[in-house]
Motif scaffolding. Structure first.
Motif, PDB file in Angstrom:
ATOM      1  N   GLU A  14       0.839  -1.192   0.000  1.00  0.00           N
ATOM      2  CA  GLU A  14       0.000   0.000   0.000  1.00  0.00           C
ATOM      3  C   GLU A  14       0.879   1.248   0.000  1.00  0.00           C
ATOM      4  O   GLU A  14       0.619   2.225  -0.692  1.00  0.00           O
ATOM      5  CB  GLU A  14      -0.899  -0.023   1.236  1.00  0.00           C
ATOM      6  N   PHE A  15       1.966   1.201   0.781  1.00  0.00           N
ATOM      7  CA  PHE A  15       2.893   2.330   0.858  1.00  0.00           C
ATOM      8  C   PHE A  15       3.482   2.624  -0.526  1.00  0.00           C
ATOM      9  O   PHE A  15       3.497   3.752  -0.986  1.00  0.00           O
ATOM     10  CB  PHE A  15       3.995   1.996   1.873  1.00  0.00           C
ATOM     11  N   TYR A  16       3.945   1.560  -1.221  1.00  0.00           N
ATOM     12  CA  TYR A  16       4.530   1.760  -2.543  1.00  0.00           C
ATOM     13  C   TYR A  16       3.477   2.235  -3.538  1.00  0.00           C
ATOM     14  O   TYR A  16       3.748   3.050  -4.408  1.00  0.00           O
ATOM     15  CB  TYR A  16       5.179   0.463  -3.039  1.00  0.00           C
ATOM     16  N   GLU A 101       5.344   9.994   3.384  1.00  0.00           N
ATOM     17  CA  GLU A 101       3.951  10.243   3.740  1.00  0.00           C
ATOM     18  C   GLU A 101       3.866  10.879   5.135  1.00  0.00           C
ATOM     19  O   GLU A 101       4.591  10.492   6.053  1.00  0.00           O
ATOM     20  CB  GLU A 101       3.261   8.888   3.743  1.00  0.00           C
ATOM     21  N   THR A 102       2.959  11.832   5.291  1.00  0.00           N
ATOM     22  CA  THR A 102       2.805  12.454   6.608  1.00  0.00           C
ATOM     23  C   THR A 102       1.640  11.799   7.359  1.00  0.00           C
ATOM     24  O   THR A 102       0.770  11.162   6.751  1.00  0.00           O
ATOM     25  CB  THR A 102       2.514  13.960   6.486  1.00  0.00           C
ATOM     26  N   LEU A 103       1.630  12.038   8.668  1.00  0.00           N
ATOM     27  CA  LEU A 103       0.528  11.496   9.477  1.00  0.00           C
ATOM     28  C   LEU A 103      -0.804  12.100   9.033  1.00  0.00           C
ATOM     29  O   LEU A 103      -1.830  11.413   9.024  1.00  0.00           O
ATOM     30  CB  LEU A 103       0.780  11.786  10.957  1.00  0.00           C
ATOM     31  N   ASP A 104      -0.789  13.381   8.646  1.00  0.00           N
ATOM     32  CA  ASP A 104      -2.036  14.013   8.185  1.00  0.00           C
ATOM     33  C   ASP A 104      -2.574  13.314   6.940  1.00  0.00           C
ATOM     34  O   ASP A 104      -3.775  13.094   6.802  1.00  0.00           O
ATOM     35  CB  ASP A 104      -1.801  15.496   7.871  1.00  0.00           C
ATOM     36  N   GLU A 105      -1.665  12.975   6.032  1.00  0.00           N
ATOM     37  CA  GLU A 105      -2.104  12.291   4.799  1.00  0.00           C
ATOM     38  C   GLU A 105      -2.700  10.922   5.128  1.00  0.00           C
ATOM     39  O   GLU A 105      -3.707  10.508   4.546  1.00  0.00           O
ATOM     40  CB  GLU A 105      -0.922  12.143   3.842  1.00  0.00           C
ATOM     41  N   ILE A 106      -2.062  10.241   6.079  1.00  0.00           N
ATOM     42  CA  ILE A 106      -2.566   8.908   6.454  1.00  0.00           C
ATOM     43  C   ILE A 106      -3.947   9.054   7.100  1.00  0.00           C
ATOM     44  O   ILE A 106      -4.865   8.286   6.815  1.00  0.00           O
ATOM     45  CB  ILE A 106      -1.576   8.196   7.411  1.00  0.00           C
ATOM     46  N   GLN A 107      -4.090  10.075   7.946  1.00  0.00           N
ATOM     47  CA  GLN A 107      -5.373  10.283   8.625  1.00  0.00           C
ATOM     48  C   GLN A 107      -6.469  10.641   7.612  1.00  0.00           C
ATOM     49  O   GLN A 107      -7.604  10.188   7.724  1.00  0.00           O
ATOM     50  CB  GLN A 107      -5.239  11.395   9.670  1.00  0.00           C
ATOM     51  N   GLN A 108      -6.085  11.432   6.613  1.00  0.00           N
ATOM     52  CA  GLN A 108      -7.059  11.774   5.560  1.00  0.00           C
ATOM     53  C   GLN A 108      -7.488  10.519   4.821  1.00  0.00           C
ATOM     54  O   GLN A 108      -8.654  10.339   4.494  1.00  0.00           O
ATOM     55  CB  GLN A 108      -6.415  12.716   4.560  1.00  0.00           C
ATOM     56  N   ASP A 109      -6.514   9.663   4.527  1.00  0.00           N
ATOM     57  CA  ASP A 109      -6.817   8.431   3.811  1.00  0.00           C
ATOM     58  C   ASP A 109      -7.733   7.521   4.658  1.00  0.00           C
ATOM     59  O   ASP A 109      -8.627   6.877   4.138  1.00  0.00           O
ATOM     60  CB  ASP A 109      -5.499   7.730   3.477  1.00  0.00           C
ATOM     61  N   ALA A 199      -7.579  -5.291   9.313  1.00  0.00           N
ATOM     62  CA  ALA A 199      -8.104  -4.122   8.586  1.00  0.00           C
ATOM     63  C   ALA A 199      -7.401  -2.844   9.021  1.00  0.00           C
ATOM     64  O   ALA A 199      -7.190  -1.937   8.222  1.00  0.00           O
ATOM     65  CB  ALA A 199      -9.610  -4.001   8.823  1.00  0.00           C
ATOM     66  N   CYS A 200      -7.057  -2.751  10.291  1.00  0.00           N
ATOM     67  CA  CYS A 200      -6.557  -1.489  10.839  1.00  0.00           C
ATOM     68  C   CYS A 200      -5.027  -1.387  10.846  1.00  0.00           C
ATOM     69  O   CYS A 200      -4.486  -0.283  10.702  1.00  0.00           O
ATOM     70  CB  CYS A 200      -7.082  -1.311  12.264  1.00  0.00           C
ATOM     71  N   SER A 201      -4.325  -2.511  10.997  1.00  0.00           N
ATOM     72  CA  SER A 201      -2.872  -2.427  11.196  1.00  0.00           C
ATOM     73  C   SER A 201      -2.111  -1.825  10.013  1.00  0.00           C
ATOM     74  O   SER A 201      -1.054  -1.211  10.234  1.00  0.00           O
ATOM     75  CB  SER A 201      -2.292  -3.787  11.582  1.00  0.00           C
ATOM     76  N   PRO A 202      -2.577  -1.933   8.764  1.00  0.00           N
ATOM     77  CA  PRO A 202      -1.823  -1.255   7.695  1.00  0.00           C
ATOM     78  C   PRO A 202      -1.670   0.243   7.955  1.00  0.00           C
ATOM     79  O   PRO A 202      -0.638   0.832   7.625  1.00  0.00           O
ATOM     80  CB  PRO A 202      -2.667  -1.515   6.440  1.00  0.00           C
ATOM     81  N   PHE A 203      -2.669   0.850   8.589  1.00  0.00           N
ATOM     82  CA  PHE A 203      -2.565   2.275   8.901  1.00  0.00           C
ATOM     83  C   PHE A 203      -1.519   2.501  10.000  1.00  0.00           C
ATOM     84  O   PHE A 203      -0.777   3.464   9.967  1.00  0.00           O
ATOM     85  CB  PHE A 203      -3.927   2.842   9.316  1.00  0.00           C
ATOM     86  N   LEU A 204      -1.478   1.585  10.943  1.00  0.00           N
ATOM     87  CA  LEU A 204      -0.469   1.674  12.005  1.00  0.00           C
ATOM     88  C   LEU A 204       0.939   1.572  11.410  1.00  0.00           C
ATOM     89  O   LEU A 204       1.830   2.348  11.738  1.00  0.00           O
ATOM     90  CB  LEU A 204      -0.699   0.554  13.030  1.00  0.00           C
ATOM     91  N   PHE A 205       1.121   0.611  10.491  1.00  0.00           N
ATOM     92  CA  PHE A 205       2.446   0.452   9.885  1.00  0.00           C
ATOM     93  C   PHE A 205       2.835   1.699   9.092  1.00  0.00           C
ATOM     94  O   PHE A 205       4.001   2.089   9.073  1.00  0.00           O
ATOM     95  CB  PHE A 205       2.482  -0.792   8.993  1.00  0.00           C
ATOM     96  N   ARG A 206       1.854   2.307   8.446  1.00  0.00           N
ATOM     97  CA  ARG A 206       2.149   3.549   7.710  1.00  0.00           C
ATOM     98  C   ARG A 206       2.514   4.672   8.687  1.00  0.00           C
ATOM     99  O   ARG A 206       3.380   5.499   8.391  1.00  0.00           O
ATOM    100  CB  ARG A 206       0.940   3.939   6.847  1.00  0.00           C
ATOM    101  N   GLN A 207       1.854   4.702   9.839  1.00  0.00           N
ATOM    102  CA  GLN A 207       2.210   5.719  10.849  1.00  0.00           C
ATOM    103  C   GLN A 207       3.661   5.524  11.302  1.00  0.00           C
ATOM    104  O   GLN A 207       4.405   6.484  11.429  1.00  0.00           O
ATOM    105  CB  GLN A 207       1.254   5.634  12.053  1.00  0.00           C
ATOM    106  N   ILE A 208       4.026   4.270  11.533  1.00  0.00           N
ATOM    107  CA  ILE A 208       5.406   3.992  11.967  1.00  0.00           C
ATOM    108  C   ILE A 208       6.386   4.431  10.878  1.00  0.00           C
ATOM    109  O   ILE A 208       7.409   5.055  11.155  1.00  0.00           O
ATOM    110  CB  ILE A 208       5.578   2.490  12.291  1.00  0.00           C
TER     111      ILE A 208
END
Ligand code: SF4
Length: 283
Positions: A14-16, A101-109, A199-208
Motif C-alpha cells: 500500500e505504501f509503494y 507520507e505524513t501522518l495528516d495524509e494517512i489520517q485523511q486516507d 483491517a486497521c494495522s496497515p494504517f499503524l504500519f504507515r504511521q510507523i
C-alpha cells in the motif's frame, strides 16, 4: 505465508502504491536474472525490452520480511527501498521523489473509516497523538471508553499511569507518539479480533513508517503479537528488545494490567528504565 507477514506485506504494498508504483517484482538472485537475460537474448530480443513490455513503472520489492528476533548490537536492517542497480536492470523510470507520507495524509486516507466491524459502535476514531517525529512510539491495544469519547489515546486511568511512567524517564507526553493497533473501541473493551487487526494495522504500519521512531514500545500482548508475531506469553518476553523493519521494539506490560496488578509496577518501571538507556545511547 503467515498472517503477520501477509499484513506487513500488504502495508508495504500500500505504501509503494501511494508512491505511484503500480507493479512489483520479486528480486531474483543475480544468477537467475543473468539466466533469464541470456535466454531472452538467445531469442534475438533485448533483455530490457522483455522486462518492460507493460510500459508501466515498476519497482523491485524485497519479498522477505524479517522474522522478529532479539536485537543484536549491530542489527541487520532489512532493505525496504528498491536498490538502484536492480531498478536499472528492469529499465524502470525512477520513482518520483517525494517526501515521505505524513501522518495528516494517512489520517485523511483513513477518513471516516468503515473498514471493519468496529466502525458502527465507535464514537470517535482514535488515530494517535503526539510528536510526528518522535523518537519513541507507544502502541497499545485499542481505545477504551474515555478514549472513544475524546478521540485521544490513553486518556483514562491507564493513560495517567503511562504519563507518570513517561515522566519517570524525564520525558514529556508531547515528546512521544501514542497510538493503538485498532483505532476504534472494541465493544466492552474486548481484545481486538483478527479481522479487525488486519483491517486497521496497515494504517499503524504507515504511521510507523511516517514517524520513523528509534524505538517502539508495545504495551501489552496484542500489540506485541501484531508487530512481532510472537506467540509466547508476554511475561517471558517483556523487557527484551527486538528488530522490527528499520527500528527496534521493546515489549512491556500494558498500564491497564498494572492497575489490576499493582505489584508489577516495579517491572514496568524497570522496562521504562531500559527505554531511557536505549534512547540515551542513541541521541
Ligand atoms: S478499527 Fe480501524 S479499520 Fe476498523 S473501522 Fe476503525 S479505523 Fe477502520
Amino acid at each position: 505465508m503467515d498472517d503477520r507477514l501477509k499484513s506487513e506485506l500488504a502495508a508495504w504494498l500500500e505504501f509503494y502504491r501511494d508512491l505511484g508504483l503500480g507493479e512489483f517484482y520479486r528480486r531474483e538472485p543475480e544468477a537467475r536474472i543473468e539466466m533469464r537475460k541470456s535466454k531472452i537474448e538467445n531469442r534475438g530480443q533485448s533483455a530490457t525490452e522483455a522486462f518492460t513490455t507493460s510500459g508501466k513503472r515498476a519497482a523491485v520489492l524485497p519479498i522477505a520480511i524479517p522474522e522478529p528476533r532479539v536485537a543484536s548490537p549491530e542489527p541487520r536492517v532489512p532493505v525496504i527501498t528498491p536498490p538502484p542497480a536492480a531498478l536499472s536492470l528492469f529499465e524502470a523510470p525512477p520513482a518520483p521523489r517525494r517526501e515521505r507520507e505524513t501522518l495528516d495524509e494517512i489520517q485523511q486516507d483513513l477518513g471516516d473509516c468503515q473498514r471493519c466491524k468496529l466502525a458502527p459502535t465507535r464514537n470517535k476514531i482514535v488515530f494517535g497523538q503526539g510528536d510526528p517525529h518522535a523518537a519513541l512510539v507507544f502502541i497499545g491495544e485499542g481505545p477504551g471508553a474515555d478514549e472513544d469519547e475524546q478521540g485521544l489515546p490513553f486518556v483514562g486511568r491507564a493513560g495517567k499511569l503511562l504519563n507518570r511512567m513517561i515522566q519517570s524517564i524525564d520525558m514529556k507526553r508531547e515528546e512521544v507518539y501514542i497510538c493503538n493497533i485498532v483505532k476504534c473501541r472494541p465493544p466492552a473493551n474486548r481484545t481486538p479480533e483478527k479481522d479487525e487487526v488486519e483491517a486497521c494495522s496497515p494504517f499503524l504500519f504507515r504511521q510507523i513508517q511516517a514517524i520513523q521512531p528509534k524505538l517502539i514500545c508495545c504495551l501489552g500482548a496484542p500489540a506485541m503479537k501484531t508487530l512481532l508475531g510472537i506467540k509466547e506469553g508476554i511475561t517471558r518476553v517483556r523487557g527484551q528488545i527486538f528488530d522490527f523493519a528499520s527500528t527496534k521494539v521493546l515489549v512491556a506490560y500494558h498500564p491497564a494490567y498494572i492497575l489490576r496488578n499493582p505489584r508489577e509496577e516495579k517491572t514496568l518501571r524497570e522496562d521504562f528504565e531500559k527505554i531511557r538507556e536505549f534512547l540515551k545511547a542513541r541521541p
